[in-house]
Motif scaffolding. Structure first.
Motif, PDB file in Angstrom:
ATOM      1  N   VAL A 184      29.877  31.468  18.026  1.00 45.03           N
ATOM      2  CA  VAL A 184      29.037  32.476  17.259  1.00 45.03           C
ATOM      3  C   VAL A 184      28.545  33.861  18.012  1.00 45.03           C
ATOM      4  CG1 VAL A 184      26.563  32.406  16.575  1.00 45.03           C
ATOM      5  CG2 VAL A 184      27.844  30.557  16.581  1.00 45.03           C
ATOM      6  N   HIS A 185      28.660  34.783  17.321  1.00 43.21           N
ATOM      7  CA  HIS A 185      28.371  36.083  18.011  1.00 43.21           C
ATOM      8  C   HIS A 185      27.225  36.763  17.240  1.00 43.21           C
ATOM      9  CE1 HIS A 185      31.230  37.446  14.875  1.00 43.21           C
ATOM     10  NE2 HIS A 185      30.264  38.707  14.656  1.00 43.21           N
ATOM     11  N   CYS A 186      26.600  37.593  18.196  1.00 47.46           N
ATOM     12  CA  CYS A 186      25.393  38.388  17.558  1.00 47.46           C
ATOM     13  C   CYS A 186      25.836  39.931  17.201  1.00 47.46           C
ATOM     14  CB  CYS A 186      24.325  38.445  18.680  1.00 47.46           C
ATOM     15  SG  CYS A 186      24.886  39.743  19.910  1.00 47.46           S
ATOM     16  N   ASP A 190      17.183  44.309  27.019  1.00 50.92           N
ATOM     17  CA  ASP A 190      16.162  45.088  26.625  1.00 50.92           C
ATOM     18  C   ASP A 190      16.128  45.416  25.122  1.00 50.92           C
ATOM     19  OD1 ASP A 190      14.610  45.124  28.997  1.00 50.92           O
ATOM     20  OD2 ASP A 190      15.437  46.907  29.669  1.00 50.92           O
ATOM     21  N   ARG A 191      16.769  44.461  24.342  1.00 46.58           N
ATOM     22  CA  ARG A 191      17.044  44.477  22.908  1.00 46.58           C
ATOM     23  C   ARG A 191      16.328  43.149  22.351  1.00 46.58           C
ATOM     24  NH1 ARG A 191      22.921  47.192  22.515  1.00 46.58           N
ATOM     25  NH2 ARG A 191      23.463  45.343  23.393  1.00 46.58           N
ATOM     26  N   ILE A 192      15.606  43.454  21.025  1.00 49.61           N
ATOM     27  CA  ILE A 192      15.351  42.238  20.606  1.00 49.61           C
ATOM     28  C   ILE A 192      16.256  42.120  19.231  1.00 49.61           C
ATOM     29  CG2 ILE A 192      13.741  41.142  18.970  1.00 49.61           C
ATOM     30  CD1 ILE A 192      11.327  42.693  20.658  1.00 49.61           C
ATOM     31  N   ASN A 193      16.834  40.786  19.038  1.00 46.36           N
ATOM     32  CA  ASN A 193      17.916  40.726  18.273  1.00 46.36           C
ATOM     33  C   ASN A 193      18.137  39.236  17.806  1.00 46.36           C
ATOM     34  OD1 ASN A 193      20.336  40.937  16.631  1.00 46.36           O
ATOM     35  ND2 ASN A 193      21.705  40.634  18.540  1.00 46.36           N
ATOM     36  N   THR A 203      21.185  37.283  25.631  1.00 43.90           N
ATOM     37  CA  THR A 203      21.877  38.705  26.518  1.00 43.90           C
ATOM     38  C   THR A 203      21.260  39.891  26.081  1.00 43.90           C
ATOM     39  OG1 THR A 203      23.962  37.043  26.381  1.00 43.90           O
ATOM     40  CG2 THR A 203      24.111  39.810  26.908  1.00 43.90           C
ATOM     41  N   CYS A 204      20.999  39.927  24.646  1.00 36.88           N
ATOM     42  CA  CYS A 204      20.592  41.076  24.186  1.00 36.88           C
ATOM     43  C   CYS A 204      19.073  41.365  24.837  1.00 36.88           C
ATOM     44  CB  CYS A 204      20.196  41.152  22.804  1.00 36.88           C
ATOM     45  SG  CYS A 204      21.782  41.400  21.843  1.00 36.88           S
ATOM     46  N   LEU A 205      18.350  40.101  25.015  1.00 32.68           N
ATOM     47  CA  LEU A 205      17.055  40.288  25.709  1.00 32.68           C
ATOM     48  C   LEU A 205      17.155  40.952  27.016  1.00 32.68           C
ATOM     49  CD1 LEU A 205      15.128  37.094  24.534  1.00 32.68           C
ATOM     50  CD2 LEU A 205      14.895  39.302  23.702  1.00 32.68           C
ATOM     51  N   LEU A 206      18.196  40.497  27.891  1.00 29.09           N
ATOM     52  CA  LEU A 206      18.646  41.055  29.200  1.00 29.09           C
ATOM     53  C   LEU A 206      18.910  42.440  29.112  1.00 29.09           C
ATOM     54  CD1 LEU A 206      20.458  38.003  30.734  1.00 29.09           C
ATOM     55  CD2 LEU A 206      18.130  38.650  31.416  1.00 29.09           C
ATOM     56  N   VAL A 225      28.966  36.753  22.550  1.00 32.39           N
ATOM     57  CA  VAL A 225      29.735  35.554  21.786  1.00 32.39           C
ATOM     58  C   VAL A 225      29.171  34.184  22.668  1.00 32.39           C
ATOM     59  CG1 VAL A 225      31.743  34.153  21.416  1.00 32.39           C
ATOM     60  CG2 VAL A 225      31.872  36.838  21.155  1.00 32.39           C
ATOM     61  N   VAL A 226      28.994  33.123  21.968  1.00 36.16           N
ATOM     62  CA  VAL A 226      28.485  32.146  22.668  1.00 36.16           C
ATOM     63  C   VAL A 226      29.234  30.794  21.769  1.00 36.16           C
ATOM     64  CG1 VAL A 226      26.384  31.739  21.073  1.00 36.16           C
ATOM     65  CG2 VAL A 226      26.565  30.543  23.341  1.00 36.16           C
ATOM     66  N   ASP A 227      29.686  29.989  22.634  1.00 38.15           N
ATOM     67  CA  ASP A 227      30.103  28.534  21.879  1.00 38.15           C
ATOM     68  C   ASP A 227      28.971  28.054  21.234  1.00 38.15           C
ATOM     69  OD1 ASP A 227      29.213  25.845  23.126  1.00 38.15           O
ATOM     70  OD2 ASP A 227      29.357  27.237  24.756  1.00 38.15           O
TER      71      ASP A 227
END
Length: 357
Positions: A158-160, A228-231, A223-226, A165-167
């Motif tokens: 899965v990818h945002c 500073d993004r909300i996604n 990872t987006c939160l790290l 990417v994350v399994d």
């Protein structure tokens, strides 16, 4: 933008494929494959014996008449409507993915793996997103063999929207943690065996949820939160209706057909153009093409294509033994492959009666 779900002609002007006995089919397919350097193109039909329901029945019609796939632009829409589409998709995928995750390669997967191992068919292109061709080569879910091209991607990653990417197992755990009531619901359907029907893409046929989709939480990308993004816009690494196949994958698929001497098509109606155009390309180049499938296909109108109307599981293991001769028993890897494979019947699943409150 108008995007339609691909269909196949249910009534072909071409005569039905000639009737063959199992023995005749084995002999013909073996003769076709024997010269080697074959490219193989597979579809959902090869995974049916693994307990994964195909989209279409033997008459070419969708087995779920209420099938309404989600389109790419709907999944990626960042409006409130898009958020609702993602809730619908990820809830259904959350409930359906365990069936795909837990599926095991069947004898057809292993027989085709044996052809690859023996270099009779070095190139395999699959429309399936279940990863079972890879697993037949002793690879873990999500691990890829460079000689297998997944034309429509894989459910196992899965990818945002920003490319992190994350399994899928990790993502599934995120979904469970964010939705304890749905985790309990999934556990209950597993316990009772009252699971919804699962489609080849991991989506489930469950139309009774109604407004319950709105209770499902799609988690933020950590990872987006790290950064500073909300996604919370996530997408499995599969090609959705209305989405283009990446150019490198498209070019590779054509190259695999062009580098082969012949094309063996198995377990597919060729309804998607991305697969059908590979068959057309083989014909344009004058390469022999053989289709092994149950029921009508989009290729029925192409006179150059030879067709055998039969399920692959009935013949393919004996085909490989005939093609490989003594290698089938003397090569320990091939021998193991030809003795492997789990056949799981597809239960007549029913929808769970009530969604969690």
């Amino acid at each position: 933008m108008r995007i339609s779900v691909p269909t196949i002609p249910l009534l072909s002007t071409r005569l039905p494929a000639p009737h063959r006995s199992i023995e005749e089919a084995v002999e013909r397919v073996a003769d076709f494959l024997f010269p080697g350097n074959v490219a193989i193109l597979t579809g959902a039909g090869v995974s049916v014996d693994s307990g994964i329901r195909a989209y279409r029945g033997s008459d070419g019609r969708y087995m779920n008449p209420n099938y309404k796939p989600l389109f790419y632009h709907q999944l990626m829409d960042e409006s409130e409507a898009g958020h609702a589409f993602r809730q619908r998709y990820w809830l259904r995928s959350y409930l359906g993915y365990p069936t795909i995750r837990d599926a095991l390669p069947n004898p057809t997967h292993f027989a085709l793996a044996a052809l690859q191992h023996a270099h009779v068919a070095p190139r395999l292109i699959t429309q399936n997103v279940d990863g079972l061709h890879h697993r037949a080569l002793n690879l873990s879910p999500g691990t890829k063999n460079e000689n297998i091209l997944e034309l429509h991607g894989s459910l196992h990653h899965v990818h945002c929207k920003h490319g992190h990417v994350v399994d899928r197992t990790t993502f599934q755990n995120w979904l469970s943690a964010a939705n304890p009531q749905w985790r309990a619901f999934a556990d209950e359907t597993e316990r009772t065996g009252n699971k919804p029907r699962t489609n080849p893409d991991g989506d489930v046929a469950i139309e009774s949820l109604g407004t319950a989709y709105s209770t499902f939480i799609v988690p933020q990308c950590p990872t987006c939160l790290l950064e500073d993004r909300i996604n919370s816009v996530h997408k499995p690494e599969v090609i959705f209706f209305g989405e283009s196949i990446p150019q490198p994958v498209k070019e590779r698929s054509f190259r695999d057909v062009e580098d082969a001497d012949r094309l063996f098509v198995i377990g597919t109606t060729l309804a998607t153009y991305s697969a059908f155009r590979l068959l057309k390309r083989a014909v344009e180049l004058g390469k022999p093409a053989l289709l092994l499938n149950v029921g009508p296909s989009r290729g029925d109108g192409i006179e150059e294509i030879e067709r055998i109307d039969m399920a692959s599981g009935l013949v393919i293991r004996d085909v490989v033994k005939a093609v490989l001769g003594t290698t089938a028993s003397e090569d320990p890897v091939v021998a193991r492959m030809l003795q492997s494979g789990t056949v799981k019947s597809i239960d007549d699943d029913a929808e769970p009666a009530e969604a969690p409150k």
